[in-house]
Design a protein around this motif. Structure first.
Motif, PDB file in Angstrom:
ATOM      1  N   GLN A 175       0.855  -1.187   0.000  1.00  0.00           N
ATOM      2  CA  GLN A 175       0.000   0.000   0.000  1.00  0.00           C
ATOM      3  C   GLN A 175       0.891   1.237   0.000  1.00  0.00           C
ATOM      4  OE1 GLN A 175      -2.197   1.695   3.653  1.00  0.00           O
ATOM      5  NE2 GLN A 175      -3.745   0.399   2.685  1.00  0.00           N
ATOM      6  N   VAL A 176       0.606   2.166  -0.903  1.00  0.00           N
ATOM      7  CA  VAL A 176       1.336   3.430  -0.948  1.00  0.00           C
ATOM      8  C   VAL A 176       0.338   4.562  -0.704  1.00  0.00           C
ATOM      9  CG1 VAL A 176       3.172   2.620  -2.461  1.00  0.00           C
ATOM     10  CG2 VAL A 176       1.084   3.541  -3.465  1.00  0.00           C
ATOM     11  N   TYR A 177       0.816   5.647  -0.092  1.00  0.00           N
ATOM     12  CA  TYR A 177      -0.086   6.753   0.218  1.00  0.00           C
ATOM     13  C   TYR A 177       0.688   8.063   0.288  1.00  0.00           C
ATOM     14  CZ  TYR A 177       1.712   6.411   5.012  1.00  0.00           C
ATOM     15  OH  TYR A 177       2.523   6.390   6.118  1.00  0.00           O
ATOM     16  N   THR A 178      -0.044   9.164   0.216  1.00  0.00           N
ATOM     17  CA  THR A 178       0.572  10.478   0.352  1.00  0.00           C
ATOM     18  C   THR A 178      -0.387  11.428   1.048  1.00  0.00           C
ATOM     19  OG1 THR A 178       1.571  12.348  -0.836  1.00  0.00           O
ATOM     20  CG2 THR A 178      -0.222  11.192  -1.942  1.00  0.00           C
ATOM     21  N   PHE A 179       0.151  12.255   1.935  1.00  0.00           N
ATOM     22  CA  PHE A 179      -0.551  13.386   2.542  1.00  0.00           C
ATOM     23  C   PHE A 179       0.058  14.672   1.990  1.00  0.00           C
ATOM     24  CE2 PHE A 179      -1.141  10.273   6.009  1.00  0.00           C
ATOM     25  CZ  PHE A 179      -2.433  10.530   6.434  1.00  0.00           C
ATOM     26  N   MET A 180      -0.759  15.679   1.742  1.00  0.00           N
ATOM     27  CA  MET A 180      -0.268  17.018   1.421  1.00  0.00           C
ATOM     28  C   MET A 180      -1.136  18.026   2.160  1.00  0.00           C
ATOM     29  SD  MET A 180       0.638  16.884  -2.667  1.00  0.00           S
ATOM     30  CE  MET A 180      -0.917  16.112  -3.116  1.00  0.00           C
ATOM     31  N   GLY A 181      -0.499  19.066   2.706  1.00  0.00           N
ATOM     32  CA  GLY A 181      -1.280  20.031   3.457  1.00  0.00           C
ATOM     33  C   GLY A 181      -0.679  21.423   3.447  1.00  0.00           C
ATOM     34  N   LEU A 182      -1.550  22.417   3.529  1.00  0.00           N
ATOM     35  CA  LEU A 182      -1.171  23.818   3.693  1.00  0.00           C
ATOM     36  C   LEU A 182      -1.797  24.316   4.984  1.00  0.00           C
ATOM     37  CD1 LEU A 182      -1.804  25.162   0.072  1.00  0.00           C
ATOM     38  CD2 LEU A 182       0.411  24.611   1.106  1.00  0.00           C
ATOM     39  N   TYR A 183      -0.989  24.942   5.855  1.00  0.00           N
ATOM     40  CA  TYR A 183      -1.434  25.348   7.170  1.00  0.00           C
ATOM     41  C   TYR A 183      -1.114  26.825   7.368  1.00  0.00           C
ATOM     42  CZ  TYR A 183      -1.883  20.363   7.748  1.00  0.00           C
ATOM     43  OH  TYR A 183      -2.262  19.054   7.580  1.00  0.00           O
ATOM     44  N   PHE A 184      -2.185  27.647   7.425  1.00  0.00           N
ATOM     45  CA  PHE A 184      -2.050  29.089   7.564  1.00  0.00           C
ATOM     46  C   PHE A 184      -2.295  29.435   9.023  1.00  0.00           C
ATOM     47  CE2 PHE A 184      -3.448  28.057   3.288  1.00  0.00           C
ATOM     48  CZ  PHE A 184      -2.519  28.745   2.508  1.00  0.00           C
ATOM     49  N   LEU A 185      -1.222  29.845   9.713  1.00  0.00           N
ATOM     50  CA  LEU A 185      -1.230  30.001  11.162  1.00  0.00           C
ATOM     51  C   LEU A 185      -1.028  31.463  11.548  1.00  0.00           C
ATOM     52  CD1 LEU A 185       1.083  26.979  12.087  1.00  0.00           C
ATOM     53  CD2 LEU A 185      -1.339  26.967  11.463  1.00  0.00           C
ATOM     54  N   PRO A 186      -1.308  31.819  12.809  1.00  0.00           N
ATOM     55  CA  PRO A 186      -1.010  33.174  13.279  1.00  0.00           C
ATOM     56  C   PRO A 186       0.491  33.460  13.203  1.00  0.00           C
ATOM     57  CG  PRO A 186      -2.433  32.005  14.825  1.00  0.00           C
ATOM     58  CD  PRO A 186      -1.959  30.992  13.834  1.00  0.00           C
ATOM     59  N   ASP A 187       0.840  34.720  13.227  1.00  0.00           N
ATOM     60  CA  ASP A 187       2.247  35.130  13.218  1.00  0.00           C
ATOM     61  C   ASP A 187       3.002  34.370  14.311  1.00  0.00           C
ATOM     62  OD1 ASP A 187       4.689  36.402  13.305  1.00  0.00           O
ATOM     63  OD2 ASP A 187       3.861  38.425  13.219  1.00  0.00           O
ATOM     64  N   ALA A 188       4.137  33.777  13.950  1.00  0.00           N
ATOM     65  CA  ALA A 188       4.920  33.004  14.913  1.00  0.00           C
ATOM     66  C   ALA A 188       5.375  33.851  16.097  1.00  0.00           C
ATOM     67  CB  ALA A 188       6.124  32.373  14.223  1.00  0.00           C
ATOM     68  N   ALA A 189       5.433  35.172  15.929  1.00  0.00           N
ATOM     69  CA  ALA A 189       5.846  36.055  17.020  1.00  0.00           C
ATOM     70  C   ALA A 189       4.718  36.325  18.013  1.00  0.00           C
ATOM     71  CB  ALA A 189       6.364  37.371  16.454  1.00  0.00           C
ATOM     72  N   ASP A 190       3.481  35.966  17.655  1.00  0.00           N
ATOM     73  CA  ASP A 190       2.325  36.267  18.481  1.00  0.00           C
ATOM     74  C   ASP A 190       2.061  35.106  19.444  1.00  0.00           C
ATOM     75  OD1 ASP A 190      -0.044  37.002  19.624  1.00  0.00           O
ATOM     76  OD2 ASP A 190      -1.157  37.222  17.749  1.00  0.00           O
ATOM     77  N   ALA A 191       2.618  35.183  20.647  1.00  0.00           N
ATOM     78  CA  ALA A 191       2.488  34.086  21.620  1.00  0.00           C
ATOM     79  C   ALA A 191       1.056  33.891  22.086  1.00  0.00           C
ATOM     80  CB  ALA A 191       3.396  34.348  22.816  1.00  0.00           C
ATOM     81  N   SER A 192       0.242  34.939  22.051  1.00  0.00           N
ATOM     82  CA  SER A 192      -1.130  34.819  22.535  1.00  0.00           C
ATOM     83  C   SER A 192      -1.982  33.948  21.625  1.00  0.00           C
ATOM     84  CB  SER A 192      -1.770  36.208  22.662  1.00  0.00           C
ATOM     85  OG  SER A 192      -1.918  36.822  21.384  1.00  0.00           O
ATOM     86  N   ARG A 193      -1.528  33.716  20.385  1.00  0.00           N
ATOM     87  CA  ARG A 193      -2.303  32.894  19.439  1.00  0.00           C
ATOM     88  C   ARG A 193      -1.469  31.768  18.835  1.00  0.00           C
ATOM     89  NH1 ARG A 193      -4.705  36.580  14.989  1.00  0.00           N
ATOM     90  NH2 ARG A 193      -2.553  37.362  14.984  1.00  0.00           N
ATOM     91  N   ASN A 194      -0.186  31.681  19.165  1.00  0.00           N
ATOM     92  CA  ASN A 194       0.690  30.671  18.575  1.00  0.00           C
ATOM     93  C   ASN A 194       1.684  30.217  19.642  1.00  0.00           C
ATOM     94  OD1 ASN A 194       2.507  29.160  16.986  1.00  0.00           O
ATOM     95  ND2 ASN A 194       2.182  30.467  15.203  1.00  0.00           N
ATOM     96  N   LYS A 195       1.281  29.236  20.424  1.00  0.00           N
ATOM     97  CA  LYS A 195       2.048  28.810  21.602  1.00  0.00           C
ATOM     98  C   LYS A 195       3.459  28.350  21.261  1.00  0.00           C
ATOM     99  CE  LYS A 195       1.965  25.371  25.345  1.00  0.00           C
ATOM    100  NZ  LYS A 195       1.204  24.288  25.999  1.00  0.00           N
TER     101      LYS A 195
END
Length: 453
Positions: free
Chosen positions: A367-387
């Motif tokens: 069995q062969v498989y693939t995952f692909m994903g795009l993840y749009f996150l809060p600014d990495a500098a913003d600790a209140s929304r990006n732990k």
């Protein structure tokens, strides 16, 4: 929770006495298992690369007893065959390696050989009622075995299951201790919180909740409905005393496509989480979660399935006040967009899109498989929304599972190749890259199971 442990031990002592009142023959099944795991991580930049090769061996027993009782036990041993120096730090980032350390005991990286009791429980089943008391595996949306590594997460508690009719399954889990994946011991729940990287608090300082969190128990209620026309509905409530309460509803359905061997698959999840109590500690700087947090998450899936192929497209949105939090020591994300080797826990908002394709060969057990994903996150500098200070990223996984039964029965191979890249390559700080993006990750896993009855 020591009183619960005493109950467990007294239950085991009672078993020989109960057996004298019944002539049923005791039956014991034994299973031996081996897992060999090689892992390596390299970066596009000049960060510290790592590799590790670990070996796990386990003995699992199950003894059927009179009156519907059963005793289950499992012991696991771990060996570090070889590795890079996992205790050494990257010169620019004062953080330990994140991936390879998970093959061993994250609390004692100097251990080359160690072991632990995984399962040890007394189970009872009669008619539509089931109960398990003791140490066991668990698989619920927010508290689960987790993906990969050498052993799963185990919990200690009481599980009660009811089957009022063939289409409704109710499970209640009361949990008071845990042995997280990548550890060699058992811990109270609050002791376990913070064994994995703790990230930043909501004010941007290093989190200080490890060793300072107060939580006595978890209660998880799962209700599964098998409905008409290939439809399933799952309801979950996860209550972590003094920390948070989470609700999840998941609806999945497959549809027959006329004049075709294809099925359409659809699914939708809705989840909310809110803080309770004092979030783990009265001191704001020491608490795990802000009790005023309120997050909502929706996730959807659509796809196609045939006899040998499976494809689906997924979307998840995280939104609300504060950060969605769930201790990584206890389990992985339940959302449709989850891809192995990364999570979206610790975020105040996110938009994630992923797709998955799987193909099973006709002539070989491959069995062969693939995952692909795009993840749009809060600014990495913003600790209140990006732990965890993770930048928005793209991820690609390529995998292969091969059953080697033509060589040896019970032998199988699993290969995972993973690449991650930041969506914006400008102004990336070293701490936003190391263990997170712009990396290539390899996993080679060999499993061997020997049943003996």
């Amino acid at each position: 929770m020591k009183k619960f442990q005493i109950i467990i031990y007294l239950s085991f002592l009672w078993l020989p006495l109960s057996a004298q009142q019944d002539s049923t023959v005791w039956k014991t099944a034994i299973e031996l298992g081996l897992r060999s795991y090689f892992m390596s991580t390299s970066y596009t930049g000049d960060f510290k690369n790592d590799h590790a090769w670990g070996q796990m061996a386990k003995v699992e027993t199950s003894t059927s007893l009179p009156f519907g009782f059963k005793v289950n036990g499992e012991y696991l041993g771990f060996l570090r065959i070889l590795s890079s120096d996992l205790r050494a730090l990257d010169p620019r980032v004062p953080n330990l390696n994140r991936y390879e350390v998970g093959l061993f005991d994250v609390n004692h990286l100097d251990r080359r050989l160690f072991g632990k009791i995984g399962k040890l429980n007394l189970a009872f089943e009669k008619g539509k009622f089931q109960a398990i008391l003791g140490r066991m595996e668990i698989n619920t949306p927010f508290i689960n075995q987790q993906d990969g590594r050498l052993s799963p997460t185990f919990v200690e508690g009481l599980r009660v299951g009811l089957l009022p009719n063939p289409n409704v399954h109710i499970k209640s889990n009361l949990i008071w201790a845990v042995s997280p994946r990548s550890t060699g011991n058992w811990f109270a729940l609050d002791e376990s919180m913070g064994m994995y990287p703790v990230g930043r608090d909501e004010f941007g300082n290093p989190s200080s909740y490890f060793g300072n969190t107060n939580v006595d128990f978890i209660h998880v209620l799962d209700i599964d409905f098998t409905l008409k026309d290939n439809t399933n509905l799952q309801l979950n409530h996860t209550f972590v005393e003094n920390i948070y309460s989470s609700f999840l509803a998941q609806w999945d359905k497959s549809w027959n496509i006329p004049d075709s061997n294809l099925k359409a698959i659809t699914g939708i999840q809705a989840s909310i989480q809110h803080g309770i109590g004092n979030g783990g500690n009265e001191e704001v700087d020491l608490r795990y979660k802000n009790p005023e947090d309120f997050n909502w998450i929706v996730s959807g899936r659509m796809g196609l399935q045939s006899r040998r192929n499976l494809w689906h497209l997924n979307y998840t949105k995280i939104q609300g006040k504060g950060r969605y939090l769930s201790p990584r020591e206890w389990g992985r994300d339940p959302f449709y967009t989850f891809i192995p080797r990364e999570r979206n826990e610790g975020l105040g908002h996110a938009d994630a899109i992923s797709t998955y394709f799987q193909h099973s060969l006709a002539q070989k057990p491959l069995q062969v498989y693939t995952f692909m994903g795009l993840y749009f996150l809060p600014d990495a500098a913003d600790a209140s929304r990006n732990k965890y200070a993770v930048p928005s990223y793209a991820q690609l996984n390529l995998g292969m599972r091969y059953n080697l039964k033509e060589w040896v029965e019970g032998l199988n191979l699993h290969l995972i190749l993973m690449g991650k890249a930041a969506l914006d390559q400008q102004n990336l700080k070293p701490a936003w890259v190391y263990n997170k993006v712009n990396l290539f990750h390899v996993n080679t896993i060999l499993n061997y199971t020997i049943p003996w009855k």
